[in-house]
Design a protein around this motif. Structure first.
Motif, mmCIF file in Angstrom:
data_model
loop_
_atom_site.group_PDB
_atom_site.id
_atom_site.type_symbol
_atom_site.label_atom_id
_atom_site.label_comp_id
_atom_site.label_asym_id
_atom_site.label_seq_id
_atom_site.Cartn_x
_atom_site.Cartn_y
_atom_site.Cartn_z
ATOM 1 N N THR A 1 49.006 43.356 47.345
ATOM 2 C CA THR A 1 47.886 43.274 48.578
ATOM 3 C C THR A 1 48.210 44.162 49.472
ATOM 4 O O THR A 1 49.478 44.202 49.924
ATOM 5 C CB THR A 1 47.910 41.886 49.059
ATOM 6 N N THR B 1 38.396 37.328 40.642
ATOM 7 C CA THR B 1 39.467 37.333 41.391
ATOM 8 C C THR B 1 39.913 38.694 41.610
ATOM 9 O O THR B 1 39.933 39.452 42.811
ATOM 10 C CB THR B 1 40.766 36.652 40.651
ATOM 11 N N SER C 1 38.466 42.391 43.367
ATOM 12 C CA SER C 1 38.120 42.971 45.213
ATOM 13 C C SER C 1 36.868 43.830 44.445
ATOM 14 O O SER C 1 36.856 44.744 44.418
ATOM 15 C CB SER C 1 39.546 43.968 45.242
ATOM 16 N N ASP D 1 40.129 38.711 47.475
ATOM 17 C CA ASP D 1 41.085 38.697 49.486
ATOM 18 C C ASP D 1 39.950 39.256 50.176
ATOM 19 O O ASP D 1 40.109 40.474 49.761
ATOM 20 C CB ASP D 1 42.369 38.666 49.284
ATOM 21 N N SER E 1 40.476 39.311 53.993
ATOM 22 C CA SER E 1 40.475 38.714 54.862
ATOM 23 C C SER E 1 41.088 40.959 55.572
ATOM 24 O O SER E 1 40.917 40.510 56.555
ATOM 25 C CB SER E 1 42.038 38.045 54.711
ATOM 26 N N SER F 1 41.730 33.575 53.687
ATOM 27 C CA SER F 1 43.162 34.256 53.292
ATOM 28 C C SER F 1 43.916 35.119 53.194
ATOM 29 O O SER F 1 42.900 36.185 53.922
ATOM 30 C CB SER F 1 43.049 33.404 51.566
ATOM 31 N N SER G 1 43.391 42.444 48.223
ATOM 32 C CA SER G 1 43.708 43.404 46.679
ATOM 33 C C SER G 1 43.477 44.650 46.769
ATOM 34 O O SER G 1 42.033 44.571 46.624
ATOM 35 C CB SER G 1 42.885 42.014 45.566
#
Length: 217
Positions: A2, A135, A137, A167, A169, A210, A214
């Motif tokens: 990440t 999951t 990206s 993810d 964020s 979150s 990724s």
């Protein structure tokens, strides 16, 4: 792995792109790099030399590597000259003055350089909430709505929905750098759902994301 999105080294990127554009123009004045294929071969040689001799700052090495990868994967269809011109205009402080379509395209292309997958989704798959995985990206744009959302000048004429998996964020910082206004909607079928809007830069979050981003490259 990440990683958080980091603002690109715009001055160095601008210099890299400017040097390459000048090299192409000089070659064209000499009767070289005339056709798309010749331009492709010239740019690939120039980038390879710059990489091997380390002629550019270290912080643009990933950008050189990405351009070379694009050129090897897609051949002259990668349209490297257009990509380099795109990099120059966006990194030379002109991004905020470009059309929303230009900035949205830059947003997607930057995600791709960071390892994100990009999908233009058919109406059937959009309605059925298709995703490559839960999951990965990835960013999903409805194919049937993309072009009708912009006019010929690249102005957004109606909101454009996009979806993410993975993810997200780190995506907010990229939205801000690209001067794009997004409204985040409630989570939908395992996606992070957004709507691209016109007007001032605004990122309305329905819920806190979150941490981390990724990297799937």
């Amino acid at each position: 792995m990440t990683v958080a999105y980091q603002t690109r080294p715009t001055s160095e990127l601008s210099h890299l792109a400017w040097c390459l554009l000048v090299a192409v123009r000089l070659a064209q004045q000499e009767g070289k790099a005339q056709s798309p294929l010749q331009q492709h071969v010239f740019i690939m040689k120039w980038l390879t030399t710059a990489q091997k001799r380390r002629l550019q700052p270290k912080n643009v090495a990933p950008d050189i590597a990405w351009l070379l990868t694009q050129g090897k994967r897609y051949g002259f269809a990668a349209n490297l000259l257009k990509k380099v011109d795109y990099i120059y205009r966006s990194s030379a402080g002109e991004l905020a003055t470009q059309s929303i379509l230009f900035r949205f395209t830059y947003f997607i292309e930057t995600l791709k350089t960071m390892g994100w997958l990009d999908f233009l989704v058919t109406p059937k798959d959009w309605e059925s909430n298709w995703k490559c995985s839960e999951t990965a990206s990835a960013v999903y744009t409805p194919k049937a709505q993309l072009h009708p959302s912009f006019d010929d000048a690249g102005t957004l004429i109606k909101p454009l929905p996009i979806r993410f998996t993975g993810d997200i964020s780190g995506v907010f910082a990229l939205m801000e750098q690209c001067h794009l206004s997004f409204h985040q909607e409630a989570g939908h079928a395992g996606f992070s759902a957004f709507v691209l809007q016109g007007g001032a830069v605004l990122h309305e979050r329905h819920c806190p994301p979150s941490s981390g981003m990724s990297e799937s490259m």
